[in-house]
Design a protein around this motif. Structure first.
Motif: not given
Length: 407
Positions: A291-304
């Motif tokens: 859950x933690x890693x998915x949240x970080x990955x999702x935030x990264x995916x939204x940033x150029x």
């Protein structure tokens, strides 16, 4: 109500000796990873032997590839386990557990003023250990023949993962139930949430501060991740377990350290942040990490920038799973009754948001809860202390519970 045997045990409790032993324990500066951890376990082994218990005092194997090993956050060259058993070699009817390691800081003078003892470890949790020893000493002094054995487990390393309890259980020391004498401020705690330590490595692009727009600040990119973690914390606290519903945050997520940059006029190209991630009751550690890693990955995916240069997540340090007493287990009612019969106020039943060795005993199939002297708000604090009347009351609770469970 107490019977004749129980009154005899209560009459045999030596308050002065309990206080004196607590002072001796506190004056051993058993900070995690120091040689005094060895010294304090030798002290416990000697005391249990003097009471006539059969004592297993052994050197722990610290190098292990066991997948269940909870990890350590300090280095140790040597560590020891200590288990004392009173009343034969059958499965103990009750385990009384206490950790004897303490965190750094504070003083070890164990001074007493107005019925309060001050110093590192008084609250967390040598007050509870002294009460355990006082209860066992009273049973021995009263000449009680137990139907089932009573076990005492003193362990090291609780503060940095639980290596001592892990080794004790792996050695085969078991019981029908376990009470951990952690400070609970008059409550009975049948459940602990867990926690993990996380590390985030955020990449940037270095350049001179006067040409900031040519670079990418790792600090600014960390704010993207921090926002995502705050949202993750909110989501994980919207429906807390009933035993943790009294808390404002049942499952906190906190960033504790941040390191970035090496020169004031250089845009930082690397940031390392570490923090504590609360684990929900009953939540598998792998599921929580995901859950933690998915949240970080999702935030990264939204940033150029972070989409092409993602944040690295790792999990250093100890692992604290959650732990829970099975619903309806008689240990809870037995403990509440002992608290009342020993002269205490009616105890509340609540869960706690911090990790402890409870989860290791629970995972081993041993019903476990916590009840002990002191208030966790003063654990690890500069003003750590314990009210001696609470220590003496706890000794009476443990004595009654032990007699009733081991008969």
């Amino acid at each position: 109500m107490t019977g004749e045997i129980e009154r005899a045990v209560l009459d045999a409790i030596d308050d002065e000796r309990i206080v004196a032993e607590l002072q001796e324990l506190v004056r051993i500066p058993s900070v995690d990873g120091t040689s005094a951890e060895v010294d304090v376990q030798a002290w416990c082994a000697d005391r249990l032997k003097a009471l006539g218990l059969a004592v297993d005092h052994w050197r722990l194997e610290l190098a292990t590839d066991d997948p269940g090993f909870p990890g350590m956050e300090v280095e140790r060259d040597e560590a020891w386990g200590c288990v004392g058993v009173l009343g034969g070699d059958a499965t103990p009817g009750l385990i009384l557990n206490g950790h004897v390691d303490v965190v750094p800081g504070g003083t070890f003078d164990a001074r007493i003023e107005d019925g309060v003892m001050w110093g590192r470890g008084t609250c967390d949790m040598k007050g509870g250990v002294a009460a355990v020893l006082g209860a066992v000493a009273a049973i021995v002094a009263a000449g009680i023949r137990l139907r089932k054995p009573l076990a005492v487990h003193t362990v090291i390393g609780e503060e940095d993962g639980g290596a001592g309890a892990f080794a004790t259980l792996r050695r085969g020391h078991r019981g029908e139930a376990c009470l951990i004498a952690e400070p609970t401020a008059g409550t009975v705690i049948p459940a602990n949430a867990g926690s993990l330590t996380f590390r985030l490595e955020v990449p940037g692009l270095a350049t001179h501060g006067s040409t900031r727009s040519r670079g990418v600040s790792a600090i600014e990119k960390f704010t993207v991740i921090q926002t995502a973690l705050q949202e993750l914390e909110r989501e994980r606290n919207c429906d807390p377990h009933p035993l943790l519903a009294h808390l404002d945050l049942a499952n906190p997520l906190s960033v504790g350290t941040i390191e970035a940059g090496d020169w004031a006029s250089t845009v930082p190209d690397h940031l390392v942040a570490e923090g504590r991630y609360g684990i929900r009751l009953g939540e598998p550690l792998d599921q929580a990490r995901l859950a933690f890693e998915d949240a970080v990955a999702a935030a990264c995916a939204k940033d150029e920038w972070l989409r092409e240069h993602p944040v690295a997540v790792s999990w250093p340090g100890g692992e604290f799973a959650s732990g829970l007493l099975p619903e309806g287990d008689p240990l809870l009612a037995d403990t509440l009754e002992a608290v009342s019969d020993a002269g205490g106020a009616v105890a509340a039943v609540r869960g706690a948001p911090y990790g402890s060795d409870l989860r290791q005993y629970a995972a081993a199939g041993i019903p476990t809860l916590q009840y002990g002297p002191g208030d966790v708000r003063y654990a690890h604090a500069a003003d750590e202390h314990v009210v001696l009347a609470d220590v003496l009351h706890a000794a009476r609770v443990y004595a009654l519970l032990a007699v009733r469970r081991c008969g």
